[in-house]
Scaffold this active site. Structure first.
Site, PDB file in Angstrom:
ATOM      1  N   VAL A   1      31.994  -8.296 -15.273  1.00 13.94           N
ATOM      2  CA  VAL A   1      30.607  -8.405 -14.812  1.00 13.94           C
ATOM      3  C   VAL A   1      29.841  -7.100 -15.002  1.00 13.94           C
ATOM      4  O   VAL A   1      28.613  -7.074 -14.923  1.00 13.94           O
ATOM      5  CB  VAL A   1      30.548  -8.824 -13.323  1.00 13.94           C
ATOM      6  CG1 VAL A   1      31.112 -10.222 -13.150  1.00 13.94           C
ATOM      7  CG2 VAL A   1      31.314  -7.837 -12.441  1.00 13.94           C
ATOM      8  N   ALA A   2      30.564  -6.016 -15.239  1.00 12.72           N
ATOM      9  CA  ALA A   2      29.927  -4.712 -15.473  1.00 12.72           C
ATOM     10  C   ALA A   2      30.887  -3.844 -16.272  1.00 12.72           C
ATOM     11  O   ALA A   2      32.108  -3.988 -16.174  1.00 12.72           O
ATOM     12  CB  ALA A   2      29.587  -4.032 -14.144  1.00 12.72           C
ATOM     13  N   SER A   3      30.311  -2.927 -17.072  1.00 14.95           N
ATOM     14  CA  SER A   3      31.147  -2.063 -17.912  1.00 14.95           C
ATOM     15  C   SER A   3      30.505  -0.689 -18.047  1.00 14.95           C
ATOM     16  O   SER A   3      29.291  -0.580 -18.223  1.00 14.95           O
ATOM     17  CB  SER A   3      31.321  -2.702 -19.288  1.00 14.95           C
ATOM     18  OG  SER A   3      32.060  -1.873 -20.144  1.00 14.95           O
ATOM     19  N   ALA A   4      31.333   0.352 -17.958  1.00 16.51           N
ATOM     20  CA  ALA A   4      30.859   1.731 -18.128  1.00 16.51           C
ATOM     21  C   ALA A   4      31.904   2.505 -18.928  1.00 16.51           C
ATOM     22  O   ALA A   4      32.905   1.942 -19.385  1.00 16.51           O
ATOM     23  CB  ALA A   4      30.609   2.386 -16.778  1.00 16.51           C
TER      24      ALA A   4
ATOM     25  N   ILE B   1      34.090   4.803 -18.090  1.00 10.40           N
ATOM     26  CA  ILE B   1      35.383   5.072 -17.469  1.00 10.40           C
ATOM     27  C   ILE B   1      36.103   3.783 -17.082  1.00 10.40           C
ATOM     28  O   ILE B   1      37.328   3.701 -17.150  1.00 10.40           O
ATOM     29  CB  ILE B   1      35.211   5.958 -16.223  1.00 10.40           C
ATOM     30  CG1 ILE B   1      34.588   7.297 -16.613  1.00 10.40           C
ATOM     31  CG2 ILE B   1      36.536   6.191 -15.519  1.00 10.40           C
ATOM     32  CD1 ILE B   1      35.449   8.152 -17.514  1.00 10.40           C
ATOM     33  N   ALA B   2      35.366   2.763 -16.658  1.00 12.32           N
ATOM     34  CA  ALA B   2      35.998   1.558 -16.108  1.00 12.32           C
ATOM     35  C   ALA B   2      35.094   0.352 -16.303  1.00 12.32           C
ATOM     36  O   ALA B   2      33.930   0.478 -16.704  1.00 12.32           O
ATOM     37  CB  ALA B   2      36.284   1.763 -14.620  1.00 12.32           C
ATOM     38  N   GLN B   3      35.645  -0.839 -16.024  1.00  6.44           N
ATOM     39  CA  GLN B   3      34.840  -2.048 -15.977  1.00  6.44           C
ATOM     40  C   GLN B   3      35.258  -2.877 -14.769  1.00  6.44           C
ATOM     41  O   GLN B   3      36.315  -2.651 -14.181  1.00  6.44           O
ATOM     42  CB  GLN B   3      34.940  -2.848 -17.271  1.00  6.44           C
ATOM     43  CG  GLN B   3      36.278  -3.429 -17.603  1.00  6.44           C
ATOM     44  CD  GLN B   3      36.262  -4.076 -19.005  1.00  6.44           C
ATOM     45  OE1 GLN B   3      35.554  -3.624 -19.912  1.00  6.44           O
ATOM     46  NE2 GLN B   3      37.033  -5.132 -19.181  1.00  6.44           N
TER      47      GLN B   3
ATOM     48  N   LYS C   1      37.953  -3.273 -10.055  1.00  7.63           N
ATOM     49  CA  LYS C   1      37.558  -2.227 -11.002  1.00  7.63           C
ATOM     50  C   LYS C   1      38.810  -1.679 -11.681  1.00  7.63           C
ATOM     51  O   LYS C   1      39.775  -1.306 -11.006  1.00  7.63           O
ATOM     52  CB  LYS C   1      36.825  -1.103 -10.255  1.00  7.63           C
ATOM     53  CG  LYS C   1      36.279   0.003 -11.138  1.00  7.63           C
ATOM     54  CD  LYS C   1      35.456   0.991 -10.294  1.00  7.63           C
ATOM     55  CE  LYS C   1      34.815   2.079 -11.127  1.00  7.63           C
ATOM     56  NZ  LYS C   1      33.987   2.988 -10.299  1.00  7.63           N
TER      57      LYS C   1
ATOM     58  N   ASP D   1      25.650   9.435  -5.547  1.00  8.57           N
ATOM     59  CA  ASP D   1      25.291   8.760  -6.804  1.00  8.57           C
ATOM     60  C   ASP D   1      24.430   7.538  -6.493  1.00  8.57           C
ATOM     61  O   ASP D   1      24.700   6.427  -6.953  1.00  8.57           O
ATOM     62  CB  ASP D   1      26.569   8.346  -7.543  1.00  8.57           C
ATOM     63  CG  ASP D   1      26.325   8.103  -9.030  1.00  8.57           C
ATOM     64  OD1 ASP D   1      25.275   8.543  -9.540  1.00  8.57           O
ATOM     65  OD2 ASP D   1      27.168   7.456  -9.676  1.00  8.57           O
TER      66      ASP D   1
END
Length: 503
Positions: free
Chosen positions: A126-129, A131-133, A148, A283
């Site tokens: 559902v989300a991706s960056a 360092i991790a998803q 995560k 953050d």
């Protein structure tokens, strides 16, 4: 040979975006400056400003450099204001990695099959960056969770780029006149720690738990629950949170959310975290915040946390209140007392510099006042006074900018000063005066109960030890006197003997 290919990519990017314009005038070696000046011009980004070209270049170099730019954006003590603002726009958008690889990574890390751990598991993230998803799942006990997982083999990629950054930092110090003052190697070392902290998801889990305890039962903020049985260094499982993205103003209005109250909540949450707890989410950009239907914030992503000592909190409160009251002399003396500037700094000079920054800003309408901007400009001024900016204060400034920007999106007329000043005044009254003294006595009472019965014996021992030390000192002094006397007597005897011999 991968690192050679990476170096080639970096130099090509420097040329393509004409980033040599950043430093050509600061190079000490004439031959190198002339050589770079003769490079043919790359016209593709000719019309863009240098800050924009730097942001685009970092985006093209990939996720590690994007994160480095994000960290640099929080260091206005090192880079000019316009660069800090532009780098703050960097977004960590990376395509997701293979879904089956993600599944294998989770099973390897937790030592069990997906089916045994989760009743349902959505294989598509559902989300991706960088360092991790994140995947959505449901536990066998019925709770919906967010899982995560770190990208596989991310560490070698990080280490390679960090090694190149360290190499570049060393050359920066050697080649540039202002290189050492900018402390490039220390900046890279700080970024190194920041990245490696993000690689340990158990640290993030602990941060979430602490914030959850701090705001248990809060009517302003929700922190998702951590499921530690499904957590390890590479995997984090926390409560799935449903809410509206805080940046979706139209939907918030349609749901009847009180935006003005929400904006005020943001400011109060920030100051509560900083001054009550000394532990704050650092953050708080819109991507990490949802809004629940009951008008509460929902915080996500706890990888970056700031902490403050009681000493830091006290001097920050003094500074903030002095700013609110335009007492620039108190701001200057507080900086000197706290050790944030050298002890030999003249308070009058620092006061004058602070006034020159703050007065133009204070003379704007309240809706245009930015306390975050005041801090950024003060960091610029601080260079003249050799201020050693503390990392926790930089995180604080970054978070305040986020909160203030977010609050203004929700309520353009947000008066951060009016919201914050009563809170700080109340906090300072609790720290100073009879109430603070009584609270301190309550806190210290258990230690005093343990110390008091043994205090006479310890005082007696201290007195005895002091007497013994005095006797030892007197004895040593006596020996030294005797030695000096013996020396003089010897010299006198030799002198008399010489007189008798040569008479």
């Amino acid at each position: 040979m991968k690192w050679l290919k990476r170096i080639k990519t970096i130099f090509r990017t420097l040329y393509l975006y004409r980033l040599y314009d950043l430093f050509i005038n600061y190079i000490q070696q004439d031959w190198l400056r002339n050589l770079i000046g003769q490079l043919p011009q790359s016209g593709e980004y000719q019309d863009q400003t240098l800050p924009v070209r730097l942001r685009l270049a970092l985006e093209s170099l990939g996720p590690i450099f994007i994160k480095f730019g994000q960290v640099l954006s929080t260091r206005p003590d090192l880079i000019p204001y316009e660069y800090a603002i532009e780098l703050a726009k960097l977004q960590d958008r990376v395509p997701p990695f293979d879904a089956q690889l993600s599944r294998r990574q989770i099973e390897k890390a937790l030592g069990q099959s997906i089916e045994k751990m989760y009743a349902e598991f959505e294989i598509e993230p559902v989300a991706s960056a960088s360092i991790a998803q994140v995947h959505k799942a449901r536990l066998h006990s019925g709770e919906e969770v967010a899982v995560k997982v770190l990208r596989p083999n991310i560490l070698p990629v990080i280490e390679q780029d960090l090694a190149l950054m360290r190499l570049g930092a060393g050359w920066l110090e050697r080649l540039f006149a202002d290189g050492k003052r900018l402390k490039p190697r220390e900046v890279v070392a700080e970024f190194d720690k920041y990245l490696h902290d993000e690689l340990d998801l158990m640290r993030e889990a602990a941060n979430a738990s602490q914030l959850g305890r701090n705001f248990a039962g809060s009517d302003m903020l929700i922190i998702p629950k951590v499921f530690y049985d499904y957590c390890c260094r590479d995997v984090l499982t926390i409560e799935w949170m449903e809410g509206t993205p805080v940046s979706d103003i139209a939907t918030l209005k349609a749901k009847g959310i009180d935006l003005k109250k929400l904006a005020d909540y943001g400011v109060e949450i920030f100051f509560t975290q900083v001054f009550r707890d000394g532990f704050f989410h650092a953050d708080m950009h819109p991507g990490n915040i949802l809004v629940a239907d009951d008008n509460r914030y929902i915080a996500l992503d706890f990888g970056i946390i700031g902490s403050l000592t009681d000493y830091d909190k006290r001097y920050l409160a003094i500074n903030f209140l002095a700013f609110f009251n335009r007492d620039y002399h108190r701001v200057a003396t507080a900086h000197i007392e706290s050790g944030w500037v050298p002890a030999d700094t003249r308070a009058e000079e620092l006061e004058s510099a602070v006034r020159s920054v703050c007065e133009p800003i204070f003379n704007k309408p309240i809706s245009q006042l930015s306390f975050g901007l005041v801090l950024m400009r003060l960091f610029e001024v601080s260079r003249r006074f050799n201020v050693e900016i503390q990392p926790q204060l930089v995180l604080l400034q970054k978070t305040l900018l986020n909160i203030e920007g977010l609050g203004r999106q929700l309520d353009p007329d947000l008066d951060l000063w009016a919201t914050a000043k009563p809170f700080l005044t109340k906090w300072m009254n609790e720290q100073i005066g009879p109430k603070a003294f009584l609270n301190q006595l309550k806190t210290e009472a258990p230690d005093w109960a343990q110390i008091l019965p043994s205090l006479p014996r310890k005082l007696n021992a201290l007195v005895d030890e002091t007497r013994q030390q005095e006797m030892r000192d007197a004895y040593l002094h006596l020996i030294k006197v005797q030695q000096r006397q013996s020396l003089w007597l010897g010299l006198i005897a030799i002198a008399l003997l010489l007189i008798l011999i040569f008479k």
